[in-house]
Enzyme design. Structure first.
Site, PDB file in Angstrom:
ATOM      1  N   GLY A 292     -57.807  46.506  86.837  1.00 31.71           N
ATOM      2  CA  GLY A 292     -58.742  47.042  86.178  1.00 31.71           C
ATOM      3  C   GLY A 292     -58.676  48.616  86.437  1.00 31.71           C
ATOM      4  O   GLY A 292     -59.641  49.165  86.463  1.00 31.71           O
TER       5      GLY A 292
ATOM      6  N   VAL B 277     -64.416  51.405  87.684  1.00 31.42           N
ATOM      7  CA  VAL B 277     -64.271  51.288  89.222  1.00 31.42           C
ATOM      8  C   VAL B 277     -62.680  51.918  89.449  1.00 31.42           C
ATOM      9  O   VAL B 277     -62.690  52.613  90.339  1.00 31.42           O
ATOM     10  CB  VAL B 277     -64.667  50.039  89.717  1.00 31.42           C
ATOM     11  CG1 VAL B 277     -64.079  49.766  91.210  1.00 31.42           C
ATOM     12  CG2 VAL B 277     -66.215  49.640  89.656  1.00 31.42           C
ATOM     13  N   GLY B 278     -61.853  51.198  88.440  1.00 32.32           N
ATOM     14  CA  GLY B 278     -60.599  51.562  88.798  1.00 32.32           C
ATOM     15  C   GLY B 278     -60.394  52.935  88.720  1.00 32.32           C
ATOM     16  O   GLY B 278     -59.377  53.702  89.430  1.00 32.32           O
TER      17      GLY B 278
ATOM     18  N   GLY C 233     -67.441  41.604  93.655  1.00 29.61           N
ATOM     19  CA  GLY C 233     -68.537  40.516  93.132  1.00 29.61           C
ATOM     20  C   GLY C 233     -69.317  41.525  92.336  1.00 29.61           C
ATOM     21  O   GLY C 233     -69.243  42.830  91.875  1.00 29.61           O
TER      22      GLY C 233
ATOM     23  N   CYS D 189     -75.323  40.615  90.564  1.00 24.88           N
ATOM     24  CA  CYS D 189     -75.990  39.745  89.809  1.00 24.88           C
ATOM     25  C   CYS D 189     -75.802  38.140  90.038  1.00 24.88           C
ATOM     26  O   CYS D 189     -76.321  37.140  89.737  1.00 24.88           O
ATOM     27  CB  CYS D 189     -75.343  39.672  88.360  1.00 24.88           C
ATOM     28  SG  CYS D 189     -75.434  41.054  87.217  1.00 24.88           S
TER      29      CYS D 189
ATOM     30  N   TYR E 195     -71.963  35.979  83.306  1.00 22.35           N
ATOM     31  CA  TYR E 195     -71.335  36.768  84.272  1.00 22.35           C
ATOM     32  C   TYR E 195     -71.330  36.502  85.522  1.00 22.35           C
ATOM     33  O   TYR E 195     -70.223  36.433  86.568  1.00 22.35           O
ATOM     34  CB  TYR E 195     -71.542  38.338  83.962  1.00 22.35           C
ATOM     35  CG  TYR E 195     -71.073  39.322  84.570  1.00 22.35           C
ATOM     36  CD1 TYR E 195     -69.678  39.945  84.505  1.00 22.35           C
ATOM     37  CD2 TYR E 195     -71.674  40.163  85.773  1.00 22.35           C
ATOM     38  CE1 TYR E 195     -69.170  41.030  85.240  1.00 22.35           C
ATOM     39  CE2 TYR E 195     -71.108  40.868  86.493  1.00 22.35           C
ATOM     40  CZ  TYR E 195     -69.905  41.348  86.289  1.00 22.35           C
ATOM     41  OH  TYR E 195     -69.118  42.339  86.959  1.00 22.35           O
TER      42      TYR E 195
ATOM     43  N   CYS F 138     -73.997  47.107  94.449  1.00 28.03           N
ATOM     44  CA  CYS F 138     -75.147  46.882  93.576  1.00 28.03           C
ATOM     45  C   CYS F 138     -74.968  47.803  92.324  1.00 28.03           C
ATOM     46  O   CYS F 138     -73.586  47.675  92.062  1.00 28.03           O
ATOM     47  CB  CYS F 138     -76.234  48.027  94.097  1.00 28.03           C
ATOM     48  SG  CYS F 138     -75.840  49.493  94.507  1.00 28.03           S
TER      49      CYS F 138
ATOM     50  N   HIS G 200     -74.737  49.783  80.736  1.00 30.50           N
ATOM     51  CA  HIS G 200     -75.884  49.645  81.727  1.00 30.50           C
ATOM     52  C   HIS G 200     -77.067  50.677  81.670  1.00 30.50           C
ATOM     53  O   HIS G 200     -76.880  51.567  80.886  1.00 30.50           O
ATOM     54  CB  HIS G 200     -75.401  49.418  83.213  1.00 30.50           C
ATOM     55  CG  HIS G 200     -74.484  48.360  83.456  1.00 30.50           C
ATOM     56  ND1 HIS G 200     -73.093  48.318  83.255  1.00 30.50           N
ATOM     57  CD2 HIS G 200     -74.951  47.079  83.630  1.00 30.50           C
ATOM     58  CE1 HIS G 200     -72.446  47.211  83.456  1.00 30.50           C
ATOM     59  NE2 HIS G 200     -73.548  46.467  83.917  1.00 30.50           N
TER      60      HIS G 200
ATOM     61  N   LYS H   3     -79.197  57.925  75.131  1.00 27.77           N
ATOM     62  CA  LYS H   3     -80.474  57.794  74.397  1.00 27.77           C
ATOM     63  C   LYS H   3     -81.024  58.895  74.407  1.00 27.77           C
ATOM     64  O   LYS H   3     -81.492  59.698  73.434  1.00 27.77           O
ATOM     65  CB  LYS H   3     -81.450  56.566  74.789  1.00 27.77           C
ATOM     66  CG  LYS H   3     -81.017  55.065  74.355  1.00 27.77           C
ATOM     67  CD  LYS H   3     -81.740  54.123  75.315  1.00 27.77           C
ATOM     68  CE  LYS H   3     -83.042  54.169  74.765  1.00 27.77           C
ATOM     69  NZ  LYS H   3     -83.549  52.999  75.331  1.00 27.77           N
TER      70      LYS H   3
END
Length: 307
Positions: A7, A12-13, A102, A105, A132, A161, A176, A184
């Site tokens: 990834g 994150v990667g 992980g 979720c 997911y 988190c 997210h 927005k």
């Protein structure tokens, strides 16, 4: 040390690759064309060829509440295939150290208390991202089972988190909460609108950590792998309401309009706060405040997504 990151093109990667600690390692971060995690044999062949000392599994199909509701099959099967293929291939070729990422979720829905690591599979999952979550639970259990059967294989899981920051997705159909809010509000400013809609009553609480801090925690886990628990939350230990996130973003980007709550929209879990007792005992904490993280994320958004 040779570190393989799956990834590498994801949020994150990329944060792992940009972190200053990356200079201390020989980093292998293949693209999806180079490493097809949907193909077990190809994955096994790649791992044999590069032979990493440790594997960081951050690849996955990710998205916000709209994407999870719209495509639950993709989020379940895609992430299940990716996790299973990589973890089982790593075991088969003899990679002894693996850090699996992980997701919060994985925890039961509607828990008012902070979510401790022992609570995985102790209750009903949140329906809006159940697919997911199930895939992430299976990957974590695979790691645990492999380590239980053979102690030479230390496959450990970090449960972050909610994360936001550089290289995030800002399209509301995929993003997210925080990147969606930034987009927005920026659109509202550009279109000279004086109001922005908020899904639900805005009272649900969420914990969001800046992505650079997660990268820092992962490098700390590599450095102190032997002391790392088999499963551990990585979070802040405190949260904010959705309405508060909107207000914080508005203050940073300079939006002076109103927020209109749309009560017909789903909001997901009422609260999702991870317990950080194990993390604190291990000796790590995040460095960025909410305002610092949002300021950096907004700057990245303007540079990359608002041209």
């Amino acid at each position: 040390m040779r570190v393989l990151i799956t990834g590498g093109s994801g949020m994150v990667g990329r944060n792992l690759l940009e972190h200053t600690a990356s200079n201390r390692f020989s980093i292998i971060a293949p693209s999806s064309q180079e490493l097809n995690l949907y193909d077990f044999d190809a994955t096994k062949k790649f791992l044999l060829k590069c032979s990493p000392d440790i594997l960081i599994h951050s690849a996955g199909i990710v998205g916000g509440i709209q994407a999870n509701i719209r495509e639950p099959f993709k989020f379940l099967v895609g992430n299940l295939d990716i996790g299973r293929n990589l973890i089982c291939a790593a075991r088969d070729v003899g990679i002894k150290r693996l850090i699996n990422l992980g997701s919060s979720c994985m925890y039961p829905r509607n828990c008012s208390d902070p979510l401790s690591e022992e609570m995985v599979l102790k209750g009903e999952l949140e329906p809006t991202n159940e697919g997911y979550a199930l895939a992430k639970i299976v990957s974590a259990r695979l790691c645990d089972y492999i380590s239980r059967e053979n102690s030479e294989y230390q496959y450990k899981t970090l449960i972050p988190c909610n994360i936001y920051g550089r290289h995030d997705k800002f399209d509301p159909s995929q993003s997210h909460l925080i990147p969606a809010i930034i987009h927005k509000i920026q659109v509202a400013i550009s279109n000279k609108k004086d109001s922005v809609d908020v899904w639900g009553d805005g009272l649900a609480r969420r914990e969001f950590m800046y992505s650079e801090d997660l990268a820092d925690a992962i490098y700390s886990a590599i450095d102190r792998f032997e002391t790392l628990p088999s499963i551990m939350n990585v979070g802040l230990g405190y949260d904010h309401t959705i309405n508060e996130y909107y207000k914080e973003v508005a203050a940073i980007v300079g939006f002076e309009g109103q927020f209109v709550n749309d009560l017909s929209k789903p909001v997901g879990m009422a609260r999702k706060l991870v317990c950080v007792k194990r993390l604190n005992k291990w000796g790590w904490e995040a460095k960025h405040s909410l305002s610092e993280g949002i300021e950096k994320t907004y700057k990245f958004y303007l540079e990359k997504h608002n041209k």
